[in-house]
Design an enzyme around this catalytic site. Sequence first.
Site, PDB file in Angstrom:
ATOM      1  N   TYR A 168      12.935  27.561  42.892  1.00 38.27           N
ATOM      2  CA  TYR A 168      13.388  28.764  43.591  1.00 38.27           C
ATOM      3  C   TYR A 168      13.379  29.969  42.655  1.00 38.27           C
ATOM      4  CZ  TYR A 168      16.458  32.119  45.881  1.00 38.27           C
ATOM      5  OH  TYR A 168      16.977  33.274  46.420  1.00 38.27           O
TER       6      TYR A 168
ATOM      7  N   SER B 180      16.495  38.547  44.848  1.00 38.73           N
ATOM      8  CA  SER B 180      17.608  37.615  44.679  1.00 38.73           C
ATOM      9  C   SER B 180      18.098  37.650  43.245  1.00 38.73           C
ATOM     10  CB  SER B 180      17.156  36.191  45.032  1.00 38.73           C
ATOM     11  OG  SER B 180      18.116  35.234  44.633  1.00 38.73           O
TER      12      SER B 180
END
Length: 256
Positions: A116, A103
């Site tokens: 995250y 990501s």
Amino acid sequence: MEQTVVLITGCSSGIGLSLAVRLASDPAKMYKVYATMRNLAKKERLLDCVKGLHKDTLDILQLDITDQGQILEVNLLGTISTIQAFLPGMKAQGHGRILVTGSIGGLKGLPFNEVYCASKFAVEGACESLAILLQHFNIHVSLIECGPVNTDFLDNPQRAEPGDCSLQQVDAHTRSLYDTYLQHCGMVFQNAAQDTEDIVKVFLDAIQSSNPAFRYYTNNALLPLSSPKISALDGSQYIRTMSKIIFSTNGKEEQK
């Protein structure tokens, strides 16, 4: 021709679903896909998508890599435990490929996403460490670095938890910054979000490459954001640049 065995985790929706459909529906039946999901009650969507084209190419299995849906457990510990479970077999056969969904949040810190980003940064380090070792076993590790993706996840209400506090408990200025951040996210998704099929094409490139790279980027539009990190290694330029991009209003950075 012997089928290539592919295990895909998280196939009830999003990238996992699209990749499983693409490989299981391959006209040449080159792949034997084991598609996993936590809840097998959700398998009908996958079966509907392959439309009967999956004979001898698809098995759907239940796999829950964590007892709790915590971000760190799923993104980091779940990834590592899944890889470790299959490494002995790959080593024994003398080859293998491991593709991990990375990501942009694993390469760049993003406000209101501390946990995250921490989990995805950790995945980057884990995969890089494994790649150095596993090349000696002819096992290739690749990270597929995704930016914004149009998935079911976007249909859920956006929530953020600064630290461990709810938004109702934070100060007014933090709440204001969060609202500005959500506006920024909306513009990013509107202008740069990709369909899962675009992501699947990158996965296929990595799967089919004779010499796979360690990192594949699905969205080159976001790569310029990496330049401040490279040009100023102390990190200060990146912090200033991202703060201005995210929290500016009409080109003027918000003032306290």
